[in-house]
Design a protein around this motif. Structure first.
Motif, PDB file in Angstrom:
ATOM      1  N   LEU A  30     -23.588   6.633  35.227  1.00  0.00           N
ATOM      2  CA  LEU A  30     -24.679   5.798  34.732  1.00  0.00           C
ATOM      3  C   LEU A  30     -25.844   5.829  35.721  1.00  0.00           C
ATOM      4  O   LEU A  30     -27.012   5.960  35.344  1.00  0.00           O
ATOM      5  CB  LEU A  30     -24.175   4.364  34.554  1.00  0.00           C
ATOM      6  CG  LEU A  30     -24.063   3.730  33.172  1.00  0.00           C
ATOM      7  CD1 LEU A  30     -24.139   4.741  32.041  1.00  0.00           C
ATOM      8  CD2 LEU A  30     -22.796   2.911  33.051  1.00  0.00           C
ATOM      9  N   MET A  66     -27.539   9.138  35.606  1.00  0.00           N
ATOM     10  CA  MET A  66     -28.360   9.294  34.412  1.00  0.00           C
ATOM     11  C   MET A  66     -29.663   8.520  34.563  1.00  0.00           C
ATOM     12  O   MET A  66     -30.715   8.960  34.120  1.00  0.00           O
ATOM     13  CB  MET A  66     -27.592   8.809  33.177  1.00  0.00           C
ATOM     14  CG  MET A  66     -26.457   9.736  32.784  1.00  0.00           C
ATOM     15  SD  MET A  66     -25.412   9.037  31.494  1.00  0.00           S
ATOM     16  CE  MET A  66     -26.533   9.031  30.101  1.00  0.00           C
ATOM     17  N   SER A  94     -30.999  11.018  29.060  1.00  0.00           N
ATOM     18  CA  SER A  94     -30.749  10.062  27.980  1.00  0.00           C
ATOM     19  C   SER A  94     -29.297  10.145  27.532  1.00  0.00           C
ATOM     20  O   SER A  94     -28.634  11.174  27.676  1.00  0.00           O
ATOM     21  CB  SER A  94     -31.662  10.349  26.792  1.00  0.00           C
ATOM     22  OG  SER A  94     -31.202  11.462  26.084  1.00  0.00           O
ATOM     23  N   GLN A  95     -28.858   9.077  26.996  1.00  0.00           N
ATOM     24  CA  GLN A  95     -27.468   9.048  26.537  1.00  0.00           C
ATOM     25  C   GLN A  95     -27.219  10.081  25.456  1.00  0.00           C
ATOM     26  O   GLN A  95     -26.174  10.709  25.413  1.00  0.00           O
ATOM     27  CB  GLN A  95     -27.125   7.667  25.996  1.00  0.00           C
ATOM     28  CG  GLN A  95     -26.777   6.680  27.057  1.00  0.00           C
ATOM     29  CD  GLN A  95     -26.212   5.417  26.462  1.00  0.00           C
ATOM     30  OE1 GLN A  95     -26.026   5.318  25.249  1.00  0.00           O
ATOM     31  NE2 GLN A  95     -25.944   4.444  27.298  1.00  0.00           N
ATOM     32  N   SER A  96     -28.178  10.214  24.589  1.00  0.00           N
ATOM     33  CA  SER A  96     -27.907  11.127  23.476  1.00  0.00           C
ATOM     34  C   SER A  96     -27.741  12.554  23.960  1.00  0.00           C
ATOM     35  O   SER A  96     -26.892  13.289  23.464  1.00  0.00           O
ATOM     36  CB  SER A  96     -28.978  11.011  22.398  1.00  0.00           C
ATOM     37  OG  SER A  96     -30.233  10.861  22.974  1.00  0.00           O
ATOM     38  N   ALA A  99     -24.534  12.781  25.749  1.00  0.00           N
ATOM     39  CA  ALA A  99     -23.434  12.686  24.793  1.00  0.00           C
ATOM     40  C   ALA A  99     -23.151  14.028  24.139  1.00  0.00           C
ATOM     41  O   ALA A  99     -22.005  14.443  24.040  1.00  0.00           O
ATOM     42  CB  ALA A  99     -23.756  11.648  23.730  1.00  0.00           C
ATOM     43  N   GLN A 128     -23.683   9.473  20.605  1.00  0.00           N
ATOM     44  CA  GLN A 128     -24.350   8.590  21.557  1.00  0.00           C
ATOM     45  C   GLN A 128     -23.674   7.230  21.634  1.00  0.00           C
ATOM     46  O   GLN A 128     -23.461   6.678  22.710  1.00  0.00           O
ATOM     47  CB  GLN A 128     -25.826   8.422  21.161  1.00  0.00           C
ATOM     48  CG  GLN A 128     -26.576   7.409  21.998  1.00  0.00           C
ATOM     49  CD  GLN A 128     -26.504   5.998  21.414  1.00  0.00           C
ATOM     50  OE1 GLN A 128     -26.480   5.864  20.184  1.00  0.00           O
ATOM     51  NE2 GLN A 128     -26.440   4.998  22.267  1.00  0.00           N
ATOM     52  N   LEU A 181     -20.495   7.391  23.512  1.00  0.00           N
ATOM     53  CA  LEU A 181     -20.748   7.558  24.937  1.00  0.00           C
ATOM     54  C   LEU A 181     -21.131   6.232  25.579  1.00  0.00           C
ATOM     55  O   LEU A 181     -20.623   5.865  26.635  1.00  0.00           O
ATOM     56  CB  LEU A 181     -21.873   8.565  25.158  1.00  0.00           C
ATOM     57  CG  LEU A 181     -22.238   8.729  26.625  1.00  0.00           C
ATOM     58  CD1 LEU A 181     -21.218   9.575  27.337  1.00  0.00           C
ATOM     59  CD2 LEU A 181     -23.623   9.279  26.789  1.00  0.00           C
ATOM     60  N   SER A 182     -22.014   5.559  24.913  1.00  0.00           N
ATOM     61  CA  SER A 182     -22.469   4.295  25.452  1.00  0.00           C
ATOM     62  C   SER A 182     -21.291   3.378  25.754  1.00  0.00           C
ATOM     63  O   SER A 182     -21.205   2.780  26.820  1.00  0.00           O
ATOM     64  CB  SER A 182     -23.414   3.630  24.451  1.00  0.00           C
ATOM     65  OG  SER A 182     -23.678   2.302  24.819  1.00  0.00           O
ATOM     66  N   LEU A 215     -18.982   4.692  28.599  1.00  0.00           N
ATOM     67  CA  LEU A 215     -19.570   4.577  29.922  1.00  0.00           C
ATOM     68  C   LEU A 215     -19.633   3.126  30.396  1.00  0.00           C
ATOM     69  O   LEU A 215     -19.407   2.830  31.555  1.00  0.00           O
ATOM     70  CB  LEU A 215     -20.992   5.164  29.890  1.00  0.00           C
ATOM     71  CG  LEU A 215     -21.314   6.409  30.706  1.00  0.00           C
ATOM     72  CD1 LEU A 215     -20.128   7.278  30.995  1.00  0.00           C
ATOM     73  CD2 LEU A 215     -22.434   7.191  30.049  1.00  0.00           C
TER      74      LEU A 215
END
Length: 701
Positions: A536, A539, A545-547, A550, A558, A561-562, A565
DNA sequence: TGGCAGTCAATATG
DNA sequence: CATATTGACTGCCA
């Protein structure tokens, strides 16, 4: 409400398969000590928490599987062991064992008489249990080392180790004995007190001196326990970890007067039985200089014999790490093996090994990772990337498509990226902006700060090994950037892995996929909490970005992943989901350039084969009709709160009841079922998340 | 058949 | 636009 239910029913739930949750604490959960934190409550009912040993190069993320995983901790104190085992015959043995552990002397020192048990030495997990074949704890690593010395380079910033030293909390320490032991240690091995104080305790040497002189009884200590805990854990680490923490090499360690503390890799001479193919070398160097626009002048200025870097067998494992390529299995990736006349290569020669100052720990790590890739599949059963037509099981050593043998490819590269990775990691750590020194689990940041602080302090003192280290690091870093290319190019040449075709992207993709999907060694566990925090953080600082992360790294959506994480489940409560965390880890420990390349928005990676809903696709194929997903039910607030209330009363209503509820709330029965299912699961997950080890006692003086 | 783990992915939130 | 939440699903297992 739910809490109430939980308490009342937990007993029944433990023993009846019908109860909920059948597995409230997780099948593999062990009760925790009631004294995980800084203030043990009592000496009863608190089995000793075993000490995890991390594999080298693990960035503080790996643990050896052990008998009493920290993840068994409950947050609020003591798990009712008797209740947990309640008539559960399967667990009687376990209970027995745990009782035994409770009574164990928490501190077990090395024992000369048992050195014969030392074959596996520091590779052996340093978990502590009084039953079973617990070799490490009864062994004498010094003896072993004397018999069989190896030379290491410090490979990790101490930050990682600081965390490690605090991860496990013994229930009780005989401080007097501990100090005595440490004093002996320091004396016998010429450990610099200043260094020790700084690296292990992050304290002024005076603090250490005071402690050693007048150890305070454990039960009179409060915050001061941390120092003893660190010492204790340090003493119980495998030798090379201890050295890593002290930034010492074995040679220094041994005599304090040894030839050279740090050997400059560029200046290290080749063993005379190693022959270089100078022609090829020259060619490569020229090419490299060209590619990287290195002026001959500059090159000449630093002209030095190039450190070869064959990945020698070391004493931990007499298996060569790489056997199938002739590219060179170097950790240091300076020169491909093909440059060596292998007939001159004697794997058992210590002299030779002593030339290999690079990261023997890393080698070990890779060996472990590589050694069991075949049979570690069961650990991660539900893996992505297994489409029907082209099965690619990332956890099995299997060839990738498109002609090239990606097994070899990924495997050897994997070893080659490790050193880089360490250095890059050092770089990252040093570059990480200071700041939030939260007492929480943001270990990386925390450690980073303490490390940097250490450097600053030390640079004003002339003994600093860290600042020298830093220079060395910069030095290596430059070195390492280039050699990778040599290797890669050499690899491409020799393996027919040509980037000529238009599919170079997909080849690169397959290559990275191989890296990301690489399995962990057996018995290796990840600290998912720290891992996820680190990622995290990464990133955030890198604006990933998460997407994109992911799709590129996690190969998940996404949203998934969110959640993964932010709410990581402890490793040992994971089932097939481990694979995803392994991917995180694999990404995290890649060298910076590769790491960033993978998530580079500008690069258009081929869309990975979506594993997803294989079944639905199958259905589609069979029926010809696209399987439709039921549109999301939007619960009305009234409906939702009703469901919520019911859930708190009874999280697992029978089908009848659910039908009744559905009718009353005018909801689809399926939606109601889903609601209960999802809510149960999410409640459970939450509990599991809480089992991450508290780590909030680092603030003290 | 029922329950759970792991996800997807629509949709809410920031 | 990015991230978080959460209803629906699939695969497994008992």
């Amino acid at each position: 409400m739910y809490q109430n239910w939980r308490e009342e029913d937990s007993k029944a739930a433990m023993t009846s398969s019908g109860g909920y949750p059948r597995d409230y604490f997780g099948t593999d959960a062990l009760w925790d000590t009631g004294s995980f934190g800084m203030a043990p409550t009592s000496s009863s009912g608190t089995p000793y928490v075993s000490i995890p040993v991390q594999y080298p190069n693990n960035n503080g993320l790996l643990y050896q599987s052990q008998n009493a995983p920290w993840s068994a901790q409950t947050n609020d104190g003591i798990m009712d062991k008797d209740n947990y085992f309640n008539e559960n015959l399967e667990n009687v043995v376990e209970k027995e064992r745990c009782n035994e552990m409770e009574n164990a002397n928490p501190v077990v020192y090395a024992d000369d008489e048992n050195t014969n048990l030392l074959e596996e030495k520091s590779l052996f997990p340093a978990y502590q249990s009084t039953s079973g074949s617990d070799k490490f704890w009864y062994s004498n690593p010094y003896k072993a080392w004397k018999d069989n010395p190896i030379t290491f380079k410090p490979t990790e910033p101490m930050g990682n180790n600081m965390h490690q030293l605090e991860t496990l909390i013994p229930k009780n320490i005989d401080t007097e004995e501990l100090c005595e032991k440490l004093t002996r240690e320091i004396h016998n091995y010429n450990i610099c007190c200043q260094n020790f104080a700084k690296k292990v305790l992050n304290k002024h040497p005076r603090v250490l001196r005071k402690m050693l002189k007048n150890p305070k009884p454990w039960n009179e200590l409060r915050t001061g326990r941390l120092n003893y805990i660190r010492i204790h854990n340090w003493l119980n680490l495998p030798l090379e970890k201890r050295l890593g923490i002290l930034d010492m090499e074995l040679m220094e360690w041994k005599t304090g007067t040894s030839e050279t503390g740090n050997v400059d890799p560029l200046n290290a001479s080749l063993p005379d039985y190693v022959k270089l193919d100078t022609n090829q070398l020259t060619e490569l160097v020229a090419q490299e200089m060209n590619t990287h626009k290195i002026s001959s002048r500059k090159f000449a200025k630093n002209r030095q014999p190039i450190q070869e870097s064959r990945n020698a067998n070391d004493e931990y494992n007499h298996q060569p790490l790489q056997t199938s390529t002739n590219i060179g299995s170097s950790d240091d990736l300076v020169i491909p093996d093909s440059l060596f006349d292998s007939s001159y290569y004697d794997t058992n020669d210590y002299q030779y090994e002593n030339q290999l100052l690079h990261s023997s720990t890393i080698r070990m790590y890779n060996q472990q990772r590589n050694s069991d890739t075949e049979n570690s599949n069961d650990q991660y059963s539900n893996q992505p990337h297994s489409s029907n037509d082209q099965p690619i099981d990332p956890y099995r050593q299997r060839s990738f498509q498109n002609g090239a043998d990606f097994n070899v490819n990924s495997e050897r590269r994997q070893s080659s990226h490790s050193v880089d990775s360490v250095f890059n990691k050092m770089a990252r750590k040093r570059q990480t902006p200071p700041g939030r020194r939260s007492p929480s689990l943001d270990d990386v940041t925390y450690l980073d700060n303490s490390y940097r602080k250490g450097n600053d302090d030390e640079s004003s003192q002339s003994t600093s090994s860290s600042s020298a280290d830093f220079k060395a690091f910069e030095y290596y870093k430059g070195l390492l950037a280039a050699p990778r290319k040599i290797i890669d190019d050499a690899y491409r040449r020799s393996s027919g892995f040509h980037a000529s075709s238009s599919s170079s992207d997909s080849e690169a993709f397959a290559y990275y996929e191989g890296l990301l999907a690489a399995p962990l060694a057996n018995d290796t566990a990840l600290d998912t909490k720290i891992l996820c925090d680190s990622i995290l953080q990464e990133m955030k600082t890198r604006y990933i970005s998460q997407s994109i992360f992911a799709t590129r790294v996690a190969n998940r959506s996404q949203g998934t992943l969110s959640e993964l994480l932010r709410k990581p489940k402890p490793w040992d409560s994971l089932k097939s989901g481990r694979g995803t965390y392994v991917r995180f880890f694999n990404w995290y420990q890649l060298p910076e350039n590769q790491r960033m390349e993978i998530v580079d928005k500008k690069i258009n990676w081929p869309v990975p084969e979506k594993k997803e809903v294989a079944g639905r696709r199958a259905t589609e194929a069979a029926t010809g009709v696209p399987a439709k997903k039921k549109p999301r039910t939007e619960f009305h607030p009234v409906q939702r709160s009703a469901l919520q209330t019911i859930f708190e009363e009874n999280p697992k209503p029978s089908a009848d009841v659910m039908a009744h509820i559905a009718r009353n709330l005018k909801l689809d029965i399926g939606a109601v079922e889903n609601f209960f299912q999802n809510t149960r699961k999410r409640t459970n997950d939450q509990e599991k998340c809480k089992r991450h080890p508290p780590n909030d006692y680092q603030e003290e003086n």
